[in-house]
Design a protein around this motif. Sequence first.
Motif, PDB file in Angstrom:
ATOM      1  N   ALA A 112      -1.269  37.843  -2.589  1.00 32.89           N
ATOM      2  CA  ALA A 112       0.003  37.789  -1.861  1.00 32.89           C
ATOM      3  C   ALA A 112       0.110  38.926  -0.850  1.00 32.89           C
ATOM      4  CB  ALA A 112       1.150  37.876  -2.852  1.00 32.89           C
ATOM      5  N   LYS A 113       0.753  38.637   0.278  1.00 31.91           N
ATOM      6  CA  LYS A 113       0.995  39.709   1.256  1.00 31.91           C
ATOM      7  C   LYS A 113       2.020  40.688   0.694  1.00 31.91           C
ATOM      8  CE  LYS A 113       1.625  39.509   5.872  1.00 31.91           C
ATOM      9  NZ  LYS A 113       2.344  38.789   6.921  1.00 31.91           N
ATOM     10  N   THR A 114       3.062  40.116   0.117  1.00 34.93           N
ATOM     11  CA  THR A 114       4.036  40.930  -0.631  1.00 34.93           C
ATOM     12  C   THR A 114       4.341  40.165  -1.907  1.00 34.93           C
ATOM     13  OG1 THR A 114       5.954  39.855   0.350  1.00 34.93           O
ATOM     14  CG2 THR A 114       5.147  41.829   1.469  1.00 34.93           C
ATOM     15  N   LEU A 115       4.661  40.885  -2.967  1.00 32.46           N
ATOM     16  CA  LEU A 115       4.914  40.217  -4.243  1.00 32.46           C
ATOM     17  C   LEU A 115       6.096  40.866  -4.953  1.00 32.46           C
ATOM     18  CD1 LEU A 115       3.498  38.022  -6.166  1.00 32.46           C
ATOM     19  CD2 LEU A 115       2.654  40.010  -7.416  1.00 32.46           C
ATOM     20  N   ASN A 116       7.051  40.030  -5.379  1.00 34.55           N
ATOM     21  CA  ASN A 116       8.137  40.511  -6.230  1.00 34.55           C
ATOM     22  C   ASN A 116       7.767  40.196  -7.667  1.00 34.55           C
ATOM     23  OD1 ASN A 116       9.573  41.323  -4.010  1.00 34.55           O
ATOM     24  ND2 ASN A 116      10.810  39.450  -3.899  1.00 34.55           N
ATOM     25  N   LEU A 117       7.480  41.245  -8.404  1.00 37.88           N
ATOM     26  CA  LEU A 117       6.941  41.102  -9.747  1.00 37.88           C
ATOM     27  C   LEU A 117       7.999  41.494 -10.778  1.00 37.88           C
ATOM     28  CD1 LEU A 117       4.310  40.601 -11.381  1.00 37.88           C
ATOM     29  CD2 LEU A 117       3.720  43.004 -10.958  1.00 37.88           C
ATOM     30  N   GLY A 118       8.329  40.563 -11.648  1.00 35.52           N
ATOM     31  CA  GLY A 118       9.285  40.849 -12.728  1.00 35.52           C
ATOM     32  C   GLY A 118       8.529  41.399 -13.928  1.00 35.52           C
ATOM     33  N   LEU A 164      20.579  42.383  -5.678  1.00 33.95           N
ATOM     34  CA  LEU A 164      19.350  43.049  -5.220  1.00 33.95           C
ATOM     35  C   LEU A 164      18.143  42.096  -5.305  1.00 33.95           C
ATOM     36  CD1 LEU A 164      18.326  46.002  -4.457  1.00 33.95           C
ATOM     37  CD2 LEU A 164      17.611  46.154  -6.835  1.00 33.95           C
ATOM     38  N   ILE A 165      18.051  41.398  -6.429  1.00 36.11           N
ATOM     39  CA  ILE A 165      16.935  40.453  -6.606  1.00 36.11           C
ATOM     40  C   ILE A 165      17.027  39.356  -5.542  1.00 36.11           C
ATOM     41  CG2 ILE A 165      15.886  38.740  -8.159  1.00 36.11           C
ATOM     42  CD1 ILE A 165      16.957  40.445 -10.530  1.00 36.11           C
ATOM     43  N   ALA A 166      18.231  38.828  -5.357  1.00 30.44           N
ATOM     44  CA  ALA A 166      18.419  37.742  -4.372  1.00 30.44           C
ATOM     45  C   ALA A 166      18.088  38.227  -2.962  1.00 30.44           C
ATOM     46  CB  ALA A 166      19.856  37.226  -4.451  1.00 30.44           C
ATOM     47  N   GLU A 167      18.538  39.433  -2.633  1.00 32.66           N
ATOM     48  CA  GLU A 167      18.287  39.981  -1.286  1.00 32.66           C
ATOM     49  C   GLU A 167      16.793  40.145  -1.002  1.00 32.66           C
ATOM     50  OE1 GLU A 167      22.442  42.489  -0.698  1.00 32.66           O
ATOM     51  OE2 GLU A 167      20.603  43.569  -1.260  1.00 32.66           O
ATOM     52  N   HIS A 168      16.031  40.348  -2.050  1.00 30.40           N
ATOM     53  CA  HIS A 168      14.576  40.478  -1.874  1.00 30.40           C
ATOM     54  C   HIS A 168      13.881  39.118  -1.861  1.00 30.40           C
ATOM     55  CE1 HIS A 168      15.157  44.760  -2.671  1.00 30.40           C
ATOM     56  NE2 HIS A 168      13.952  44.935  -2.170  1.00 30.40           N
ATOM     57  N   GLY A 169      14.660  38.056  -1.994  1.00 25.50           N
ATOM     58  CA  GLY A 169      14.069  36.713  -1.929  1.00 25.50           C
ATOM     59  C   GLY A 169      13.668  36.163  -3.284  1.00 25.50           C
ATOM     60  N   GLY A 170      14.116  36.811  -4.362  1.00 26.24           N
ATOM     61  CA  GLY A 170      13.832  36.305  -5.715  1.00 26.24           C
ATOM     62  C   GLY A 170      12.504  36.807  -6.246  1.00 26.24           C
ATOM     63  N   ILE A 171      12.300  36.565  -7.524  1.00 25.60           N
ATOM     64  CA  ILE A 171      11.083  37.034  -8.204  1.00 25.60           C
ATOM     65  C   ILE A 171       9.979  35.988  -8.077  1.00 25.60           C
ATOM     66  CG2 ILE A 171      10.161  37.540 -10.515  1.00 25.60           C
ATOM     67  CD1 ILE A 171      12.978  38.872 -11.019  1.00 25.60           C
ATOM     68  N   ASP A 172       8.803  36.432  -7.703  1.00 19.71           N
ATOM     69  CA  ASP A 172       7.664  35.502  -7.551  1.00 19.71           C
ATOM     70  C   ASP A 172       7.021  35.217  -8.896  1.00 19.71           C
ATOM     71  OD1 ASP A 172       7.730  35.302  -4.661  1.00 19.71           O
ATOM     72  OD2 ASP A 172       7.130  37.410  -4.660  1.00 19.71           O
ATOM     73  N   LEU A 173       6.782  36.282  -9.651  1.00 17.06           N
ATOM     74  CA  LEU A 173       6.138  36.122 -10.963  1.00 17.06           C
ATOM     75  C   LEU A 173       6.850  37.018 -11.963  1.00 17.06           C
ATOM     76  CD1 LEU A 173       3.824  35.198 -12.848  1.00 17.06           C
ATOM     77  CD2 LEU A 173       2.480  37.123 -12.008  1.00 17.06           C
ATOM     78  N   GLN A 174       7.381  36.406 -13.017  1.00 18.82           N
ATOM     79  CA  GLN A 174       8.090  37.173 -14.044  1.00 18.82           C
ATOM     80  C   GLN A 174       7.255  37.218 -15.316  1.00 18.82           C
ATOM     81  OE1 GLN A 174      11.360  38.804 -14.142  1.00 18.82           O
ATOM     82  NE2 GLN A 174      10.364  39.570 -16.006  1.00 18.82           N
ATOM     83  N   LEU A 175       6.967  38.426 -15.783  1.00 16.30           N
ATOM     84  CA  LEU A 175       6.260  38.626 -17.045  1.00 16.30           C
ATOM     85  C   LEU A 175       7.307  38.687 -18.166  1.00 16.30           C
ATOM     86  CD1 LEU A 175       3.478  39.348 -18.343  1.00 16.30           C
ATOM     87  CD2 LEU A 175       4.064  41.753 -17.950  1.00 16.30           C
TER      88      LEU A 175
END
Length: 240
Positions: free
Chosen positions: A27-33, A119-130
């Motif tokens: 991923a170019k950028t990743l939102n990781l939970g 905050l999560i929504a503003e970042h576009g949501g979580i891509d992968l949540q552990l």
Amino acid sequence: MNLIEVKDYEEMSERAARYIIEKVRQAKTLNLGLATGGTPVGTYKNLIADHKENGTSYQNVTTFNLDEYVGLSGDDRNSYRFYMNEELFSHIDVVQANTHIPRGDAPDMQQECLNYEKLIAEHGGIDLQLLGIGTNGHIGFNEPGTSFDSATHLVDLAESTREANARYFSSLAEVPTKAITMGIATIMKSKEILLLISGQSKREALSNLLHGEVNENFPASALRNHPCVTIIADNAAIGK
Ligand code: F6R
């Protein structure tokens, strides 16, 4: 739900780390939970080893943890912020400002719930949540009975959860009675979910998850309605 069966905790941790590393690299950028507790410690160890050996970089990763105890500040040894710094963040090149955990010592905890969800929504949501799972089927700190529509909220911890987590504190009395957690709806909005289940104590939870009803009395059952869930479970949890 896709179930990957592995031999033991070590293999689960290696597989989970590989899964995450591939996403981080692709991923170019990743939102990781991220989650805390005993289950992901081995996964984090593998991420750290890979970062040191292979240079996988987390500079483009933003993290969001599931939950935090109410009443503990980030420098309290039992806070989940402290755990995350110790177990992962301080050993990789993630930008500290991009690591998000609900604040357990916010002056207005109701506002903190709204802020975290936003905050999560503003970042576009979580891509992968552990995720890990509690023996009673909790995910995050969403205890049985939590609405599947819940956003980030405050919870009274179940006695069984406080007892299970007392091993990190000097006594049961010290375990906080409240926590802030992403809700079931927050978790379900993640594009992809990776759930780790290890050990005999989680056998009933795994069986309920795979074969039981989808029901708010078993919070993890919500995941059955998610389009992209991978479970990595070891033989002890599977009952082999
Ligand atoms: C931790 C969390 C919890 C744990 C669960 C299992 O951030 O959200 O739901 O995943 O309590 O804990 P362990 O891994 O200690 O068995």
